[in-house]
Design an enzyme around this catalytic site. Structure first.
Site, mmCIF file in Angstrom:
data_model
loop_
_atom_site.group_PDB
_atom_site.id
_atom_site.type_symbol
_atom_site.label_atom_id
_atom_site.label_comp_id
_atom_site.label_asym_id
_atom_site.label_seq_id
_atom_site.Cartn_x
_atom_site.Cartn_y
_atom_site.Cartn_z
ATOM 1 N N ASP A 163 33.018 19.565 45.154
ATOM 2 C CA ASP A 163 33.353 20.299 44.215
ATOM 3 C C ASP A 163 32.912 21.716 43.604
ATOM 4 O O ASP A 163 33.669 22.042 42.995
ATOM 5 C CB ASP A 163 33.529 18.620 43.882
ATOM 6 C CG ASP A 163 32.672 18.325 42.751
ATOM 7 O OD1 ASP A 163 31.114 18.389 43.717
ATOM 8 O OD2 ASP A 163 32.689 17.453 41.647
ATOM 9 N N HIS A 164 31.617 21.475 42.989
ATOM 10 C CA HIS A 164 30.324 22.266 42.658
ATOM 11 C C HIS A 164 29.641 22.210 43.064
ATOM 12 O O HIS A 164 28.738 20.644 43.830
ATOM 13 C CB HIS A 164 30.582 21.910 41.007
ATOM 14 C CG HIS A 164 30.670 20.410 41.001
ATOM 15 N ND1 HIS A 164 28.863 20.018 40.904
ATOM 16 C CD2 HIS A 164 31.440 19.956 40.185
ATOM 17 C CE1 HIS A 164 29.095 18.764 40.245
ATOM 18 N NE2 HIS A 164 30.253 18.506 39.737
ATOM 19 N N HIS A 200 25.479 12.749 42.545
ATOM 20 C CA HIS A 200 25.786 12.812 41.461
ATOM 21 C C HIS A 200 24.485 12.917 41.153
ATOM 22 O O HIS A 200 23.605 12.577 40.527
ATOM 23 C CB HIS A 200 27.225 12.319 40.594
ATOM 24 C CG HIS A 200 27.697 12.491 39.097
ATOM 25 N ND1 HIS A 200 26.485 13.157 37.990
ATOM 26 C CD2 HIS A 200 28.513 13.420 38.782
ATOM 27 C CE1 HIS A 200 27.396 13.914 37.164
ATOM 28 N NE2 HIS A 200 28.305 13.899 37.929
ATOM 29 N N THR A 244 34.150 19.285 37.719
ATOM 30 C CA THR A 244 34.451 18.064 38.495
ATOM 31 C C THR A 244 36.156 18.488 38.181
ATOM 32 O O THR A 244 37.414 18.443 39.198
ATOM 33 C CB THR A 244 34.297 16.601 38.670
ATOM 34 O OG1 THR A 244 32.698 16.838 39.208
ATOM 35 C CG2 THR A 244 35.273 15.990 39.245
ATOM 36 N N GLU A 295 31.088 14.610 46.028
ATOM 37 C CA GLU A 295 30.623 14.830 44.823
ATOM 38 C C GLU A 295 29.076 15.676 44.778
ATOM 39 O O GLU A 295 28.585 15.121 45.685
ATOM 40 C CB GLU A 295 30.667 13.409 43.810
ATOM 41 C CG GLU A 295 29.108 13.817 42.738
ATOM 42 C CD GLU A 295 30.127 14.878 41.652
ATOM 43 O OE1 GLU A 295 29.915 15.190 41.122
ATOM 44 O OE2 GLU A 295 31.282 14.368 41.780
#
Length: 697
Positions: free
Chosen positions: A481-482, A422, A305, A261
C-alpha cells in the site's frame, strides 16, 4: 474535620465553587464514558493522561458560558448546558454501540441508513448503565432544589468569567500540543474519529466535524454538472485501450486482494544472513502464472493506507492534505470496484480487517463503495495476545478470515487488509526467529522480521486455498500500500541499498511497491511498464472483461500498449521510463544520473510531463472535493444507495446466512454445508493452548 467540611460547603455556596463542582463532575462522567462505553484504545500512560485531561478544557469553556449571566439564571443555565452535553454524550454512546463510530453532522443532516437502523433498534441498544451520564445533572438539580447549596446572588464580574474562558482555551492549547507530540498530523490526516476523541475529547471532535462538514459542503454546493466537462475531456484524451491478449481472460473468477501493509518492492528476493525475507511472495512474484510489475510505485499522500485503498477501489487519487476516505467517504458518490463488479458480473463483495471499523472511516466509506460486507475486529474471536499494534496478528487474522471467506457466494471480490507489518515493526519473539537487519536504526532493523512474518501468513492462506480447491477459480492480487521505511532514515536506507550516499533519485525508486496478479492459466511474467496504484482498477476491469473507458477513472490499464507510463506522485513529482523528477531535481530513470542543466528539448519535455501530472492530480481533486460523480449517470450503472448496506454484526451475519441459501455458490455450500475452516493450518503460537475459536453468532 468539621472545619474542613464547613470550608468546602462555604466554597460550594459561591458561584465559582458551584462551577468548579460542575466541571469536576462533568469531567469524571466523561472519563467514565470514554473508558467504559467507547473503544478508544488509550494504551500508553500519555494517552491515558490525555484521555482524562481533555475532559477539562471543554467543560471549563462550555459550562463557563453560564458565568456571564447573573443570579439564579447562571446556575440553571449551567445545569441546562450540562444536560445538553450529557444528552450528546448519551446519543454518541448509543450510536457507537451500533456503528463503532461517533455521530457526524453528515449523519444528522442526511438522516441516512445509520440513523434509521439506530432508531429501529433503540430498545436493544440501550443499556441501563448508559443513563449514568445524567447522574451528575440529577445530583446538581437535587442539591439546588433542596438548598443544600445556596445560590450566590452576588455579581460575578465579566472579567472573571473571561479569565476562566481564557484558562479553558489555554488548557485546550496545552492539550492540543501534547496530543500532537504523541500523534503528529492528528487533525490533518484525520484517519480515525476515535483518535480525535481520545486525544481531544468528544466536544472538540463535534466542533471539528462541524467546521469540516461546513467547509466540504460549501465546496460541494458550488460544484455543478459543467465541472465534469474538463474531466471527461482529459480522461478521453488519455484513455489507454485494453490489451486484446488479456482482455476478459479472468472473467467470472473470484478475486482476493491481499493488502500488504507497508510492503516495499526491495523486499522481493532480499536476503538477510542468506535467508530470504519473503520466500512465499518471491515464489508468487516469479511464477509463470503471475503478472508481476517491477516498476510499480505507491502514490499515497497523507492518507497513506486510505489513499491506497481509494486508488485501488475507485482509481481516484487521495487528496493533497488529509484522507479523502475520512473527509469525503461518507457523503460522496463513488463508482468503485465492489459496486461495478456486483452490477456488471454479479460479484459479492467483502473487506476484512482485524481492527476497529472506524479506522480511516472505513465503516462509512465502504458503504459508499458498495461493499456488501465489512468484517472488522468484532467479527473475530479473541484469544490471548492476538492483537499487535494496529490490529490482529496476520496469522490469526487470515485464518479466522477463512471462516467467512468460505461463506461468501461465488464469484466474490474480497480484500484482506494485513497489519502486522506496520510501523514501528514490533513483533514478539515467540512469533519470529528471523534475523533483524544490522543498520543500527531501530525502525529499519526489525522491518524484515515483520515482513517475514507476513510472508509466512500468506503461505498459510495459500495452503488453505490450495487444499480446499478455492484457488483454482481465484485471482490473487497482491500489492504494497505504501512505503514502510520513510525518507527520514537515509543512513539505514543507504546500508540496505549498499550505497555510501542516498540521492533524491534513490528515494524516488524507494517508493516502489509490489503489484502482482496470480491466477491459474494466466500468461505471466515480469512486466517492466511504469505505473502505480491509480492504475490497478482499470487493469483488473479489462482482465475481467469490463471496459473501463466509460468510467471516470484516472488510471490506465498496465497491460495496454497505449499507456503513457507517467507515474504522478501526490506532491507533484513524477517518474517516467526516461526521466524522473523528485524533490525538484531531474534524473535519467535508467541510471539515476542527475540532469543539472536540461537542454531546451528536455525542459520542454519536463514541462509537458509536469502539465499532465498537475492536471491529472488537480482534476481528480475536483472530482472528490466537488463530489462530481453525483452528476455522472453512467448507462448501465446504478448509483450506490448507502441505505442498502449495514455492517452491524448480527444483521450482517444474518444476511450472509441468507445469501448462502439464495445463491448456493459459496465454498461451504458446495462442500455439502460442511466447513473447511479446520483445513486451515497455522503455527500461530497464540493458538497452541487455545484451539477452540468461538465466532460470533
Amino acid at each position: 474535620m468539621k472545619t474542613a467540611l464547613q470550608k468546602v460547603r462555604a466554597g460550594l455556596n459561591t458561584k465559582l465553587g458551584f462551577f468548579a463542582l460542575s466541571v469536576l463532575l462533568f469531567a469524571i462522567k466523561s472519563l467514565w464514558a470514554y473508558e467504559t462505553k467507547f473503544n478508544l484504545g488509550a494504551t500508553t500512560s500519555v494517552q491515558q493522561f490525555l484521555l482524562a485531561f481533555n475532559t477539562l478544557p471543554s467543560a471549563i469553556i462550555l459550562l463557563g458560558i453560564a458565568l456571564y449571566f447573573r443570579g439564579r439564571l447562571s446556575y440553571w443555565l449551567m445545569s441546562i448546558i450540562n444536560a445538553l452535553l450529557s444528552t450528546w454524550l448519551f446519543a454518541n454512546i448509543l450510536y457507537y454501540r451500533e456503528f463503532s463510530d461517533f455521530i457526524t453532522f453528515n449523519v444528522i443532516k442526511g438522516s441516512g441508513s445509520s440513523s434509521d437502523n439506530l432508531g429501529k433498534s433503540l430498545a436493544q441498544i440501550i443499556h441501563p448503565s448508559d443513563f449514568m451520564v445524567y447522574a451528575d445533572v440529577i445530583l446538581i438539580i437535587i442539591v439546588l432544589l433542596a438548598h443544600w447549596i445556596r445560590v450566590d446572588m452576588r455579581y460575578f464580574k465579566r472579567r472573571y468569567a473571561a479569565t476562566i474562558t481564557a484558562i479553558g482555551l489555554l488548557l485546550f492549547g496545552a492539550n492540543l500540543g501534547m496530543a500532537y507530540s504523541d500523534r503528529s498530523q492528528l487533525l490533518t490526516r484525520t484517519f480515525d474519529n476515535n483518535y480525535i476523541v481520545k486525544y481531544l475529547g468528544l466536544e472538540f471532535y463535534t466542533v471539528y466535524d462541524g467546521v469540516k462538514t461546513t467547509h466540504n459542503s460549501a465546496i460541494k454546493a458550488e460544484a455543478n454538472k459543467k465541472d465534469l466537462a474538463p474531466v471527461q475531456r482529459f480522461l478521453k484524451q488519455h484513455y489507454a485501450g485494453p490489451n486484446a491478449t488479456y482482455y476478459g481472460t479472468l472473467k467470472g473468477k473470484n478475486i482476493i486482494v491481499l493488502h500488504l501493509e507497508s510492503f516495499q518492492q526491495w523486499l522481493i528476493d532480499y536476503k538477510v544472513d542468506g535467508k530470504e525475507v519473503t520466500p512465499t511472495i518471491n515464489s508468487l512474484y516469479h511464477s509463470s502464472n503471475t503478472l508481476a510489475f517491477d516498476n510499480f510505485f505507491n502514490q499515497v499522500g497523507q492518507g497513506k493506507t486510505s489513499d491506497a485503498e481509494l486508488m485501488l477501489e475507485a482509481s481516484l487519487f487521495g487528496l493533497p492534505e488529509g484522507s479523502a476516505m475520512s473527509t469525503n467517504g461518507t457523503t460522496n458518490t463513488f463508482q468503485a470496484a465492489p459496486a461495478i463488479l456486483d452490477q456488471k458480473l454479479g460479484y459479492s463483495s467483502a473487506s476484512f480487517h482485524g481492527d476497529v471499523p472506524s479506522f480511516w472511516n472505513r465503516d462509512n466509506a465502504y458503504k459508499s463503495f458498495g461493499y456488501q460486507y465489512f468484517f472488522s475486529k468484532e467479527y473475530y474471536p479473541q484469544v490471548k495476545d492476538d492483537v499487535l499494534g494496529y490490529g490482529m496478528k496476520d496469522k490469526l487474522f487470515l485464518k479466522d478470515t477463512s471462516y467467512y471467506l468460505e461463506q461468501l457466494p461465488q464469484p466474490f471480490y474480497a480484500k484482506l487488509i494485513t497489519v502486522t507489518n506496520h510501523y514501528p515493526y514490533i513483533i514478539d519473539k515467540k512469533n519470529t526467529d528471523f534475523p533483524a537487519l544490522k543498520t543500527g536504526d531501530n525502525t529499519v532493523d526489525p522491518y524484515v522480521q515483520t515482513a517475514h512474518y507476513l510472508d509466512q501468513s500468506v503461505k498459510e492462506l495459500l495452503d488453505y486455498l490450495d487444499k480446499t480447491g478455492l484457488r483454482k477459480n481465484t485471482v490473487l492480487v497482491l500489492y504494497g500500500d505504501h512505503y514502510g521505511i520513510s525518507n527520514n532514515h537515509k543512513p539505514a536506507i543507504a546500508k540496505v541499498l549498499g550505497k555510501k550516499n542516498i540521492t533524491s533519485y534513490d528515494l524516488a525508486m524507494w517508493q516502489k511497491v509490489p503489484f502482482m496478479i496470480n491466477a491459474e492459466g494466466l500468461q505471466g511474467g515480469i512486466n517492466h511498464t511504469y505505473g502505480g496504484e491509480i492504475d490497478v482498477l482499470p487493469t483488473l476491469e479489462d482482465l475481467l472483461g469490463i471496459s473501463s473507458n466509460k468510467y471516470l477513472q484516472f488510471g490506465q490499464d498496465l497491460l495496454s500498449a497505449d499507456r503513457n507510463q507517467i507515474v504522478p506522485f501526490r506532491n507533484g513529482d513524477w517518474v517516467t521510463p526516461k526521466y524522473t523528477k523528485y524533490d525538484g531535481k531531474y534524473f535519467y530513470t535508467k541510471n539515476g544520473k542527475p540532469i543539472a542543466k536540461p537542454t531546451k528539448a528536455q525542459q520542454a519535455k519536463f514541462d509537458a510531463i509536469q502539465k499532465y501530472v498537475t492536471t491529472d492530480l488537480g482534476l481528480s481533486d475536483k472530482v472528490i472535493n466537488g463530489d462530481l460523480l453525483r452528476f455522472y449517470h453512467l448507462p448501465g450503472f446504478k448509483d450506490v444507495n448507502k441505505k442498502d448496506y449495514t455492517y452491524n454484526l448480527k444483521k450482517s451475519l444474518k444476511k450472509l446466512k441468507q445469501a448462502q441459501k439464495d445463491k448456493k455458490t459459496s465454498l461451504k455450500t458446495e462442500n455439502d454445508d460442511k466447513s473447511t475452516f479446520d483445513d486451515y493450518t497455522t503455527d500461530a503460537p497464540e493458538l497452541k493452548d487455545d484451539t477452540t475459536l468461538k465466532f460470533p453468532k
